[in-house]
Design a protein around this motif. Structure first.
Motif, PDB file in Angstrom:
ATOM      1  N   PRO A  52       4.311  -1.277 -19.446  1.00 28.28           N
ATOM      2  CA  PRO A  52       5.084  -0.716 -20.748  1.00 28.28           C
ATOM      3  C   PRO A  52       6.524  -0.805 -20.656  1.00 28.28           C
ATOM      4  CG  PRO A  52       2.971   0.389 -20.328  1.00 28.28           C
ATOM      5  CD  PRO A  52       3.160  -0.608 -19.395  1.00 28.28           C
ATOM      6  N   ARG A  55       8.424  -3.813 -22.177  1.00 27.08           N
ATOM      7  CA  ARG A  55       8.434  -4.124 -23.720  1.00 27.08           C
ATOM      8  C   ARG A  55       8.374  -5.712 -23.980  1.00 27.08           C
ATOM      9  NH1 ARG A  55      12.888   0.265 -25.285  1.00 27.08           N
ATOM     10  NH2 ARG A  55      11.698   2.042 -24.771  1.00 27.08           N
ATOM     11  N   HIS A  57       7.768  -9.209 -25.024  1.00 28.94           N
ATOM     12  CA  HIS A  57       6.957  -9.544 -26.398  1.00 28.94           C
ATOM     13  C   HIS A  57       7.425 -10.812 -26.775  1.00 28.94           C
ATOM     14  CE1 HIS A  57      10.832  -7.670 -27.168  1.00 28.94           C
ATOM     15  NE2 HIS A  57      11.063  -8.495 -28.199  1.00 28.94           N
ATOM     16  N   THR A  70      12.859  -5.717 -22.042  1.00 31.16           N
ATOM     17  CA  THR A  70      13.857  -4.892 -21.993  1.00 31.16           C
ATOM     18  C   THR A  70      14.567  -4.639 -20.697  1.00 31.16           C
ATOM     19  OG1 THR A  70      12.905  -3.729 -24.052  1.00 31.16           O
ATOM     20  CG2 THR A  70      14.689  -2.510 -22.694  1.00 31.16           C
TER      21      THR A  70
END
Length: 100
Positions: A52, A55, A57, A70
């Motif tokens: 997590p 991030r 994506h 990130t």
């Protein structure tokens, strides 16, 4: 995972922390090196979705086909998946999200 770099400069900033610090500052440099090490340790890009804080994506629009993760606040690492199996990536750039 196999990691390649879009430029020699990005590769050197991974290999030599002092070069990364001069370019981006202490925090972003440290996170850049850590994130590339995470990429190297992962088996496939699918594993990155399981972490997590990254991030991780897919990007859209003119960056479709690329992915981001990130580093800190608005700083992100852009990469391209180089094979169908998701075992090879190329680090494209480090940039501020939204350019500000």
């Amino acid at each position: 995972m196999e990691v390649e770099f879009a430029t020699q400069q990005l590769k050197e900033r991974f290999q030599y922390e002092a070069k990364a610090r001069r370019a981006w500052g202490e925090t972003v440099a440290r996170r850049y090196i850590q994130r590339v090490q995470i990429l190297q340790a992962a088996g496939t890009v699918g594993e990155l979705y399981q972490i997590p804080p990254l991030r991780f994506h897919a990007l859209m629009g003119e960056r479709q086909g690329q992915h981001a993760l990130t580093l800190t606040e608005r700083w992100r690492l852009i990469l391209t998946v180089r094979d169908e199996a998701g075992t090879k990536v190329r680090v494209e750039e480090v940039s501020k999200h939204y350019g500000d």
